[in-house]
Design an enzyme around this catalytic site. Structure first.
Site, mmCIF file in Angstrom:
data_model
loop_
_atom_site.group_PDB
_atom_site.id
_atom_site.type_symbol
_atom_site.label_atom_id
_atom_site.label_comp_id
_atom_site.label_asym_id
_atom_site.label_seq_id
_atom_site.Cartn_x
_atom_site.Cartn_y
_atom_site.Cartn_z
ATOM 1 N N CYS A 12 -28.164 -3.660 -90.013
ATOM 2 C CA CYS A 12 -27.278 -4.238 -91.014
ATOM 3 C C CYS A 12 -25.887 -4.308 -90.369
ATOM 4 C CB CYS A 12 -27.291 -3.471 -92.333
ATOM 5 S SG CYS A 12 -26.654 -1.793 -92.289
ATOM 6 N N CYS A 86 -27.334 -9.084 -91.769
ATOM 7 C CA CYS A 86 -26.445 -9.209 -90.607
ATOM 8 C C CYS A 86 -26.319 -10.651 -90.128
ATOM 9 C CB CYS A 86 -26.850 -8.265 -89.481
ATOM 10 S SG CYS A 86 -28.440 -8.593 -88.747
ATOM 11 N N CYS A 90 -27.476 -10.806 -85.536
ATOM 12 C CA CYS A 90 -28.688 -10.166 -85.041
ATOM 13 C C CYS A 90 -29.288 -10.994 -83.919
ATOM 14 C CB CYS A 90 -29.717 -10.029 -86.155
ATOM 15 S SG CYS A 90 -29.213 -8.913 -87.457
#
Length: 138
Positions: A12, A86, A90
């Site tokens: 996250c 995210c 990511c």
């Protein structure tokens, strides 16, 4: 030769809430049968105190955990990567299994708002363990 353990990475933004709870539940319920990592694309300085309190209510101590920065190596070393808000931060690698869990962000929330997020994460972790062929230990 023993079969290698499956591995999971929870990501996250701040690695201070959702990903910390998910990693702790997988560690706890997986009972050392899964390699667990968590990280954030922009890690906070500390784990959210309401998250620490909510997890303590279910017998899991996060007080010593520290948010970690997301690395390419962590993604490459994981069988499944679970993202939690995210977005484009990511990294994506072909051949990896990715799951995107839509969960409310506990940042800035009190304990009453964190409890339902915690409970949703526990439910998802139990399902993930089943998908990995592992019986939850608790």
């Amino acid at each position: 030769m023993p079969e290698p353990k499956p591995s999971a990475l929870f990501v996250c933004v701040h690695n201070a809430g959702r990903s910390q709870m998910a990693a702790a539940f997988l560690t706890h319920l997986g009972d050392s049968r899964v390699e667990v990592r968590s990280a954030g694309s922009a890690p906070a300085d500390t784990v959210n105190p309401a998250v620490v309190e909510a997890m303590a209510e279910v017998g899991i101590d996060l007080s010593a955990e520290v948010p970690k920065v997301l690395t390419t190596e962590a993604v490459q070393a994981s069988d499944v990567v679970i993202t939690m808000g995210c977005g484009d931060a990511c990294p994506y690698f072909p051949g990896k299994r990715y799951l995107d869990w839509k969960l409310d962000d506990p940042a800035g929330q009190g304990i009453d708002a964190v409890r339902p997020i915690r409970d949703q994460i526990e439910t998802r972790i139990r399902s993930l363990l089943t998908d990995l062929g592992i019986q939850p230990s608790a």
